[in-house]
Write an enzyme that holds these catalytic residues in place. Structure first.
Site, PDB file in Angstrom:
ATOM      1  N   TYR A  24      53.170  36.629  35.156  1.00 45.87           N
ATOM      2  CA  TYR A  24      53.245  37.889  35.072  1.00 45.87           C
ATOM      3  C   TYR A  24      53.630  38.387  33.745  1.00 45.87           C
ATOM      4  O   TYR A  24      53.848  39.487  33.425  1.00 45.87           O
ATOM      5  CB  TYR A  24      53.733  38.887  36.170  1.00 45.87           C
ATOM      6  CG  TYR A  24      52.835  38.474  37.280  1.00 45.87           C
ATOM      7  CD1 TYR A  24      51.504  38.854  37.443  1.00 45.87           C
ATOM      8  CD2 TYR A  24      53.201  37.711  38.635  1.00 45.87           C
ATOM      9  CE1 TYR A  24      50.637  38.603  38.774  1.00 45.87           C
ATOM     10  CE2 TYR A  24      52.615  37.809  39.822  1.00 45.87           C
ATOM     11  CZ  TYR A  24      51.337  38.089  39.616  1.00 45.87           C
ATOM     12  OH  TYR A  24      50.586  37.873  40.777  1.00 45.87           O
ATOM     13  N   HIS A 101      44.351  44.324  35.713  1.00 46.97           N
ATOM     14  CA  HIS A 101      45.401  43.162  36.574  1.00 46.97           C
ATOM     15  C   HIS A 101      45.922  42.211  34.996  1.00 46.97           C
ATOM     16  O   HIS A 101      45.229  41.904  34.460  1.00 46.97           O
ATOM     17  CB  HIS A 101      44.269  42.184  37.385  1.00 46.97           C
ATOM     18  CG  HIS A 101      43.670  42.786  38.296  1.00 46.97           C
ATOM     19  ND1 HIS A 101      44.496  43.030  39.530  1.00 46.97           N
ATOM     20  CD2 HIS A 101      42.612  43.408  38.802  1.00 46.97           C
ATOM     21  CE1 HIS A 101      43.652  43.827  40.601  1.00 46.97           C
ATOM     22  NE2 HIS A 101      42.625  43.812  39.869  1.00 46.97           N
ATOM     23  N   SER A 103      47.379  39.398  35.414  1.00 40.54           N
ATOM     24  CA  SER A 103      46.774  37.938  35.485  1.00 40.54           C
ATOM     25  C   SER A 103      45.262  37.903  35.405  1.00 40.54           C
ATOM     26  O   SER A 103      44.965  38.868  35.845  1.00 40.54           O
ATOM     27  CB  SER A 103      47.536  37.086  36.573  1.00 40.54           C
ATOM     28  OG  SER A 103      46.933  37.706  37.754  1.00 40.54           O
ATOM     29  N   ARG A 112      41.348  35.995  45.346  1.00 41.28           N
ATOM     30  CA  ARG A 112      41.630  37.111  44.236  1.00 41.28           C
ATOM     31  C   ARG A 112      40.368  37.353  43.411  1.00 41.28           C
ATOM     32  O   ARG A 112      40.541  38.099  42.708  1.00 41.28           O
ATOM     33  CB  ARG A 112      43.097  36.517  43.367  1.00 41.28           C
ATOM     34  CG  ARG A 112      44.269  36.397  44.003  1.00 41.28           C
ATOM     35  CD  ARG A 112      45.412  36.021  43.134  1.00 41.28           C
ATOM     36  NE  ARG A 112      46.637  35.372  43.647  1.00 41.28           N
ATOM     37  CZ  ARG A 112      47.509  36.044  44.240  1.00 41.28           C
ATOM     38  NH1 ARG A 112      47.424  37.366  44.376  1.00 41.28           N
ATOM     39  NH2 ARG A 112      48.375  35.494  44.958  1.00 41.28           N
TER      40      ARG A 112
HETATM   41  O1  CA2 Z   1      47.474  40.233  38.053  1.00 40.29           O
HETATM   42  C1  CA2 Z   1      47.760  41.327  38.628  1.00 40.29           C
HETATM   43  O2  CA2 Z   1      48.173  42.309  38.122  1.00 40.29           O
HETATM   44  C2  CA2 Z   1      47.609  41.440  40.295  1.00 40.29           C
HETATM   45  O3  CA2 Z   1      47.389  42.566  40.604  1.00 40.29           O
HETATM   46  C3  CA2 Z   1      49.163  41.225  40.770  1.00 40.29           C
HETATM   47  C4  CA2 Z   1      49.360  41.306  42.198  1.00 40.29           C
HETATM   48  C5  CA2 Z   1      48.276  40.160  42.840  1.00 40.29           C
HETATM   49  O4  CA2 Z   1      48.175  39.964  44.194  1.00 40.29           O
HETATM   50  C6  CA2 Z   1      46.969  40.222  42.417  1.00 40.29           C
HETATM   51  O5  CA2 Z   1      45.925  39.289  42.801  1.00 40.29           O
HETATM   52  C7  CA2 Z   1      46.816  40.320  40.897  1.00 40.29           C
HETATM   53  C8  CA2 Z   1      50.697  40.725  42.548  1.00 40.29           C
HETATM   54  C9  CA2 Z   1      52.057  41.800  42.210  1.00 40.29           C
HETATM   55  C10 CA2 Z   1      53.026  41.068  42.582  1.00 40.29           C
HETATM   56  O6  CA2 Z   1      53.796  41.071  41.393  1.00 40.29           O
HETATM   57  C11 CA2 Z   1      54.680  40.216  41.210  1.00 40.29           C
HETATM   58  C12 CA2 Z   1      55.575  40.230  39.911  1.00 40.29           C
HETATM   59  C13 CA2 Z   1      56.635  39.575  39.916  1.00 40.29           C
HETATM   60  C14 CA2 Z   1      57.015  38.707  40.882  1.00 40.29           C
HETATM   61  C15 CA2 Z   1      56.296  38.609  42.193  1.00 40.29           C
HETATM   62  C16 CA2 Z   1      55.311  39.586  42.322  1.00 40.29           C
END
Ligand code: CA2
Length: 145
Positions: A24, A101, A103, A112
């Protein structure tokens, strides 16, 4: 009302920049808010920038946006892949909706790959890192003009 964009962030995005920086990136959510705020102001817009770990709060903000905002940008995080309720709320919003998103969800685990929110989103910005929020903001501003 016309110059306000709601930028909504779902569960665990408060951890941005603190964990999983390989996926991220190293910017935190405050940094993202500042970048969005700067771009919005340059274009004569204001933003409401929110993050919550609660599904109902995202839904309540979407309802609120119906009265107050010209556009919604949403990173529903994990709820992207599960929430018909967030999709339903977005269907009741009339302006442009951009889904972000950070990622590349299509290149990650199979669960996902599908997003309920994509069924309503006018634009999806996937895998651009946090710059994707700015791409989304440029898009909704271009639609509102
Ligand atoms: O890629 C993205 O922005 C997501 O929406 C991020 C979500 C994930 O569940 C989606 O599949 C894709 C996760 C957000 C959690 O973000 C974190 C950031 C740093 C550390 C832990 C979690």
């Amino acid at each position: 009302m016309k110059n306000l964009v709601y930028i909504l962030n779902g569960p665990n995005l408060n951890l941005l920049g603190k964990r999983q920086t390989d996926i991220y990136g190293s910017k935190n959510l405050k940094d993202v808010e500042q970048l969005c705020d700067d771009l919005a102001h340059k274009n004569g817009y204001d933003i409401f920038f929110g993050q919550t770990n609660a599904e109902h709060e995202l839904i309540n903000w979407i309802h609120e946006a119906r009265e107050k905002a010209c556009a919604i940008i949403i990173n529903p995080a994990g709820y992207s892949h599960t929430s018909v309720a967030i999709l339903d709320a977005l269907h009741a919003f009339e302006g442009p909706v951009a889904e972000v998103h950070i990622s590349d969800i299509k290149a990650r685990e199979k669960f996902r790959h599908f997003s309920y929110v994509s069924l309503r989103a006018d634009k999806e910005v996937i895998g651009e890192g946090v710059t994707g929020y700015l791409t989304a903001l440029e898009y909704v501003i271009s639609q509102a003009k």
